[in-house]
Motif scaffolding. Structure first.
Motif, PDB file in Angstrom:
ATOM      1  N   ALA A 196       0.828  -1.211   0.000  1.00  0.00           N
ATOM      2  CA  ALA A 196       0.000   0.000   0.000  1.00  0.00           C
ATOM      3  C   ALA A 196       0.859   1.256   0.000  1.00  0.00           C
ATOM      4  CB  ALA A 196      -0.923   0.008   1.208  1.00  0.00           C
ATOM      5  N   SER A 197       0.555   2.155  -0.924  1.00  0.00           N
ATOM      6  CA  SER A 197       1.190   3.472  -0.921  1.00  0.00           C
ATOM      7  C   SER A 197       0.220   4.517  -0.364  1.00  0.00           C
ATOM      8  CB  SER A 197       1.645   3.866  -2.325  1.00  0.00           C
ATOM      9  OG  SER A 197       0.558   3.852  -3.229  1.00  0.00           O
ATOM     10  N   GLU A 198      -1.081   4.199  -0.437  1.00  0.00           N
ATOM     11  CA  GLU A 198      -2.099   5.089   0.126  1.00  0.00           C
ATOM     12  C   GLU A 198      -3.370   4.280   0.351  1.00  0.00           C
ATOM     13  OE1 GLU A 198      -2.732   9.403  -1.076  1.00  0.00           O
ATOM     14  OE2 GLU A 198      -4.403   8.402  -2.104  1.00  0.00           O
ATOM     15  N   VAL A 199      -4.030   4.542   1.467  1.00  0.00           N
ATOM     16  CA  VAL A 199      -5.303   3.885   1.768  1.00  0.00           C
ATOM     17  C   VAL A 199      -6.297   4.978   2.148  1.00  0.00           C
ATOM     18  CG1 VAL A 199      -6.515   2.211   3.217  1.00  0.00           C
ATOM     19  CG2 VAL A 199      -4.130   1.798   2.568  1.00  0.00           C
ATOM     20  N   ARG A 200      -7.490   4.873   1.560  1.00  0.00           N
ATOM     21  CA  ARG A 200      -8.557   5.825   1.873  1.00  0.00           C
ATOM     22  C   ARG A 200      -9.751   5.071   2.443  1.00  0.00           C
ATOM     23  NH1 ARG A 200      -7.614   7.203  -3.640  1.00  0.00           N
ATOM     24  NH2 ARG A 200      -6.098   8.867  -3.782  1.00  0.00           N
ATOM     25  N   LYS A 201     -10.368   5.694   3.419  1.00  0.00           N
ATOM     26  CA  LYS A 201     -11.638   5.192   3.942  1.00  0.00           C
ATOM     27  C   LYS A 201     -12.663   6.280   3.679  1.00  0.00           C
ATOM     28  CE  LYS A 201     -14.135   3.933   8.089  1.00  0.00           C
ATOM     29  NZ  LYS A 201     -14.141   4.022   9.541  1.00  0.00           N
ATOM     30  N   ASP A 202     -13.683   5.932   2.915  1.00  0.00           N
ATOM     31  CA  ASP A 202     -14.711   6.903   2.540  1.00  0.00           C
ATOM     32  C   ASP A 202     -14.078   8.180   1.979  1.00  0.00           C
ATOM     33  OD1 ASP A 202     -16.707   5.114   3.356  1.00  0.00           O
ATOM     34  OD2 ASP A 202     -16.601   5.854   5.419  1.00  0.00           O
ATOM     35  N   GLN A 203     -13.091   8.008   1.110  1.00  0.00           N
ATOM     36  CA  GLN A 203     -12.392   9.060   0.366  1.00  0.00           C
ATOM     37  C   GLN A 203     -11.476   9.936   1.218  1.00  0.00           C
ATOM     38  OE1 GLN A 203     -15.334  11.117  -2.000  1.00  0.00           O
ATOM     39  NE2 GLN A 203     -15.810   9.287  -3.168  1.00  0.00           N
ATOM     40  N   THR A 204     -11.200   9.518   2.449  1.00  0.00           N
ATOM     41  CA  THR A 204     -10.276  10.248   3.314  1.00  0.00           C
ATOM     42  C   THR A 204      -9.041   9.382   3.533  1.00  0.00           C
ATOM     43  OG1 THR A 204     -12.093  11.358   4.454  1.00  0.00           O
ATOM     44  CG2 THR A 204      -9.978  11.291   5.596  1.00  0.00           C
ATOM     45  N   VAL A 205      -7.858   9.950   3.296  1.00  0.00           N
ATOM     46  CA  VAL A 205      -6.618   9.199   3.489  1.00  0.00           C
ATOM     47  C   VAL A 205      -6.472   8.850   4.968  1.00  0.00           C
ATOM     48  CG1 VAL A 205      -4.099   9.282   3.307  1.00  0.00           C
ATOM     49  CG2 VAL A 205      -5.513  10.294   1.506  1.00  0.00           C
TER      50      VAL A 205
END
Length: 138
Positions: free
Chosen positions: A47-56
Motif C-alpha cells: 500500500a502506498s495510500e489507503v482511503r476510507k470513505d475518500q479520506t486518506v
C-alpha cells in the motif's frame, strides 16, 4: 388491412428491440479474459495510500497483499482483509469485480504498475471500521 400490417410491423420491430436489449445470462468474462486479468494481478503489492470513505488514513500503512492464481495472503489488513483466502469472478458483474471466499465483493484494477482495490467493509465494530476502503498499491 393497412392498419393490421402497421400494427404487426410495429409489434415485430418492438420484439426485435426488446430482444436486442437483453443482457448476457453469464456476466463473467470469458476464460481467456479471466486468465489475462488474473495474470495482471499476480505479485506482491504494498500500500502506498489507503482511503476510507475518500479520506486518506494511516491505519493500513504497512498493508501488503500477495496475489497468486485466485488466492491471496495479506499482512496488516485486519479487519478489512483476512490473512488469507481466495477470490473468483463468481457472480461478479464486470471484469474488475471479484468475490472473496467470505462473500465480499471487491474491485481491482492494474494501471501503470499500480493496483487499486476497492472494498466495502460492512461490519460495524467498536473501532468503527464500517466504510468503503480504497487501497492504492505498487
Amino acid at each position: 388491412m393497412k392498419n393490421i400490417l402497421k400494427y404487426t410491423g410495429f409489434l415485430a420491430l418492438m420484439a426485435i428491440i426488446i430482444a436486442s436489449c437483453k443482457g448476457k445470462d453469464d456476466p463473467k468474462p470469458d476464460e481467456d479474459t479471466q486468465a489475462a486479468i488474473i495474470e495482471a494481478l499476480q505479485g506482491t503489492w504494498t500500500a502506498s495510500e489507503v482511503r476510507k470513505d475518500q479520506t486518506v488514513i494511516s491505519d493500513f500503512a504497512d498493508f501488503s497483499i500477495t496475489l497468486s492464481d485466485k488466492n491471496y495472503t495479506t499482512q496488516n489488513g485486519s479487519p478489512v482483509w483476512p490473512e488469507s483466502g481466495s477470490y473468483d469472478f463468481e457472480t461478479a458483474e464486470t471484469e474488475d469485480e471479484f468475490l472473496r471466499q467470505d462473500g465480499r465483493l471487491f474491485t481491482a484494477n492494474v494501471n501503470n504498475g499500480s493496483l487499486t482495490v476497492v472494498i466495502i467493509y460492512e461490519e460495524e465494530t467498536g473501532r468503527g471500521e464500517y466504510g468503503t476502503y480504497e487501497f492504492v498499491m505498487e
